[in-house]
Design a protein around this motif. Structure first.
Motif, PDB file in Angstrom:
ATOM      1  N   UNK A 169     -13.883 -21.786  51.545  1.00 37.64           N
ATOM      2  CA  UNK A 169     -13.318 -19.900  51.651  1.00 37.64           C
ATOM      3  C   UNK A 169     -13.501 -19.591  53.056  1.00 37.64           C
ATOM      4  N   UNK A 170     -12.328 -18.716  53.197  1.00 41.86           N
ATOM      5  CA  UNK A 170     -11.790 -17.797  54.554  1.00 41.86           C
ATOM      6  C   UNK A 170     -10.466 -16.866  54.315  1.00 41.86           C
ATOM      7  N   UNK A 171     -10.605 -16.330  55.150  1.00 39.62           N
ATOM      8  CA  UNK A 171      -9.660 -15.414  55.869  1.00 39.62           C
ATOM      9  C   UNK A 171      -7.961 -16.066  55.720  1.00 39.62           C
ATOM     10  N   UNK A 172      -6.923 -15.606  55.094  1.00 39.26           N
ATOM     11  CA  UNK A 172      -5.780 -16.341  55.284  1.00 39.26           C
ATOM     12  C   UNK A 172      -5.875 -16.045  57.532  1.00 39.26           C
ATOM     13  N   UNK A 173      -6.162 -15.562  58.080  1.00 38.36           N
ATOM     14  CA  UNK A 173      -6.328 -14.969  59.466  1.00 38.36           C
ATOM     15  C   UNK A 173      -6.700 -16.043  60.049  1.00 38.36           C
ATOM     16  N   UNK A 174      -8.215 -16.374  59.503  1.00 39.17           N
ATOM     17  CA  UNK A 174      -9.023 -17.232  60.388  1.00 39.17           C
ATOM     18  C   UNK A 174      -8.253 -18.924  60.717  1.00 39.17           C
ATOM     19  N   UNK A 175      -9.136 -19.128  61.991  1.00 40.47           N
ATOM     20  CA  UNK A 175      -8.234 -20.219  62.944  1.00 40.47           C
ATOM     21  C   UNK A 175      -8.231 -21.587  61.938  1.00 40.47           C
ATOM     22  N   UNK A 176      -9.490 -21.177  60.787  1.00 43.41           N
ATOM     23  CA  UNK A 176      -9.767 -23.177  60.232  1.00 43.41           C
ATOM     24  C   UNK A 176      -8.198 -23.113  58.981  1.00 43.41           C
ATOM     25  N   UNK A 177      -7.667 -21.485  58.892  1.00 41.15           N
ATOM     26  CA  UNK A 177      -6.976 -21.974  57.562  1.00 41.15           C
ATOM     27  C   UNK A 177      -6.067 -22.602  57.545  1.00 41.15           C
ATOM     28  N   UNK A 178      -5.534 -22.740  58.627  1.00 44.49           N
ATOM     29  CA  UNK A 178      -4.061 -23.493  59.355  1.00 44.49           C
ATOM     30  C   UNK A 178      -4.398 -25.157  59.447  1.00 44.49           C
ATOM     31  N   UNK A 233     -13.760 -10.762  56.721  1.00 41.66           N
ATOM     32  CA  UNK A 233     -13.560 -11.046  58.223  1.00 41.66           C
ATOM     33  C   UNK A 233     -13.113 -12.971  58.876  1.00 41.66           C
ATOM     34  N   UNK A 234     -12.903 -12.333  60.097  1.00 44.79           N
ATOM     35  CA  UNK A 234     -11.883 -13.891  60.494  1.00 44.79           C
ATOM     36  C   UNK A 234     -13.534 -14.477  60.856  1.00 44.79           C
ATOM     37  N   UNK A 235     -14.417 -14.274  61.481  1.00 40.78           N
ATOM     38  CA  UNK A 235     -14.840 -15.569  61.971  1.00 40.78           C
ATOM     39  C   UNK A 235     -16.245 -15.990  60.612  1.00 40.78           C
ATOM     40  N   UNK A 236     -16.184 -15.540  59.243  1.00 42.11           N
ATOM     41  CA  UNK A 236     -17.112 -15.955  58.681  1.00 42.11           C
ATOM     42  C   UNK A 236     -16.276 -17.169  56.658  1.00 42.11           C
ATOM     43  N   UNK A 254      -7.968 -14.506  50.255  1.00 43.16           N
ATOM     44  CA  UNK A 254      -8.581 -15.328  51.059  1.00 43.16           C
ATOM     45  C   UNK A 254      -7.778 -16.609  50.384  1.00 43.16           C
ATOM     46  N   UNK A 255      -8.044 -18.220  50.966  1.00 37.53           N
ATOM     47  CA  UNK A 255      -7.962 -19.393  51.233  1.00 37.53           C
ATOM     48  C   UNK A 255      -8.566 -20.295  51.398  1.00 37.53           C
ATOM     49  N   UNK A 256      -7.993 -20.724  49.980  1.00 41.24           N
ATOM     50  CA  UNK A 256      -9.184 -22.147  50.288  1.00 41.24           C
ATOM     51  C   UNK A 256      -9.313 -23.849  50.780  1.00 41.24           C
ATOM     52  N   UNK A 257      -9.921 -24.165  51.591  1.00 45.09           N
ATOM     53  CA  UNK A 257      -9.733 -26.146  52.308  1.00 45.09           C
ATOM     54  C   UNK A 257     -10.769 -26.500  51.023  1.00 45.09           C
ATOM     55  N   UNK A 258      -9.942 -27.350  50.685  1.00 41.14           N
ATOM     56  CA  UNK A 258     -10.717 -28.404  50.015  1.00 41.14           C
ATOM     57  C   UNK A 258     -10.615 -29.508  50.519  1.00 41.14           C
ATOM     58  N   UNK A 259     -11.967 -29.616  50.590  1.00 43.31           N
ATOM     59  CA  UNK A 259     -12.611 -31.368  51.938  1.00 43.31           C
ATOM     60  C   UNK A 259     -12.701 -32.629  51.370  1.00 43.31           C
ATOM     61  N   UNK A 260     -12.261 -32.685  49.740  1.00 39.08           N
ATOM     62  CA  UNK A 260     -11.914 -33.757  49.236  1.00 39.08           C
ATOM     63  C   UNK A 260     -12.883 -34.652  49.593  1.00 39.08           C
TER      64      UNK A 260
END
Length: 312
Positions: A169-178, A233-236, A254-260
């Motif tokens: 999980x991270x912020x939608x503005x985080x670099x990993x969000x996309x 916060x963007x770096x967490x 927040x956004x989620x990234x499913x790592x499967x």
């Protein structure tokens, strides 16, 4: 072995002074001392080292306490069973749960039980999964709902009622969000928020990172609410169950990234002692657990919680 002696011994371990033990049991301090000496004489061992800070267990005392605690609790359970039987009512139900099951299962379960048995006294303890396992094994709790741990307790029955997966999980503005393919190196470039009260979650994070050592790149927090706030916060980043961030996902905070990754999947387990004698309420609780699990499977939208899969 007189059960009152063991009860005095266990209380002295927990309270560390004679006076409060005597008050709790309604006896005198010399009587408490007599009970302790009687146990020591019967087994030919020393139970305590005494000092200014109170009573400290010897190595032999540690072992005796381990078994005495179980014997005292079994006596209490038997007394409670007989009292309930004679009174003709249900009595009490002591439930325990680790964080996620407490959040998603317990409200519905407690509602069902209290509706069907309005006179029942219900209590709920929310602790880490290993702590709930220990308390259920000692029969200090009747039932537990936990996320799977490293090793099952041989004194308990384990029934898998569902499955959950951790997501990043991270912020939608985080670099990993996309970012599509996230690596372990990507995660460690950021501050990884760890939930100190969730030994189960951290165990699965360790398996995924393998090897993983908490470092300057981690922040340990004891509150899911604080973790969710800091994720804005963007770096967490943090590994969390989708069920715990459902509202934040819906609102776009927040956004989620499913790592499967299979190592991030966890069983949700219903536990109870192998020695427990089923009563009417016990059968109802087990049936209610299955019903709540089935209801949650239908209620949760697939785009929010795809991981919850009840096993029948």
């Amino acid at each position: 072995m007189n059960n009152s002696k063991l009860q005095a011994f266990c209380l002295l371990v927990e309270l560390k002074k004679l006076a409060p033990v005597a008050k709790e049991l309604g006896i005198t301090a010399p009587t408490v001392s007599f009970h302790i000496r009687s146990i020591e004489e019967e087994y030919g061992i020393r139970l305590f080292r005494t000092n200014a800070g109170g009573y400290r267990l010897t190595e032999a005392g540690e072992g005796v306490y381990h078994y005495a605690r179980q014997i005292v609790q079994l006596q209490k359970d038997m007394n409670r069973f007989v009292e309930t039987l004679l009174a003709g009512h249900i009595g009490s139900l002591r439930l325990g749960a680790s964080g996620l099951p407490a959040h998603i299962f317990m409200p519905d379960l407690i509602h069902q039980v209290s509706t069907a048995y309005p006179e029942i006294r219900i209590s709920l303890e929310v602790k880490t999964a290993p702590e709930i396992e220990e308390k259920v094994a000692l029969q200090e709790l009747d039932y537990g709902l936990i996320m799977e741990t490293k090793q099952e307790n041989p004194l308990l029955h384990y029934e898998t009622i569902g499955e959950d997966a951790l997501v990043l999980a991270c912020s939608p503005t985080h670099e990993l969000a996309t970012k599509k393919n996230i690596t372990k190196e990507d995660v460690l470039k950021n501050k990884l928020l760890l939930h100190t009260s969730s030994s189960s979650t951290n165990h699965f994070i360790e398996k995924w990172m393998n090897p993983f050592q908490p470092s300057m790149y981690t922040i340990e927090l004891d509150s899911v609410s604080t973790i969710k706030k800091m994720l804005t916060f963007e770096k967490n980043v943090a590994f969390l169950s989708v069920a715990l961030i459902e509202e934040e996902l819906k609102s776009g905070l927040l956004v989620k990234k499913d790592l499967h990754d299979v190592t991030l999947k966890r069983k949700i387990q219903f536990i109870y002692p192998k020695t427990r004698l089923d009563h009417t309420i016990d059968k109802f609780v087990k049936q209610s657990i299955d019903e709540v699990a089935q209801q949650l499977k239908k209620v949760f939208r697939h785009d929010i919680i795809p991981q919850v899969a009840v096993i029948t």
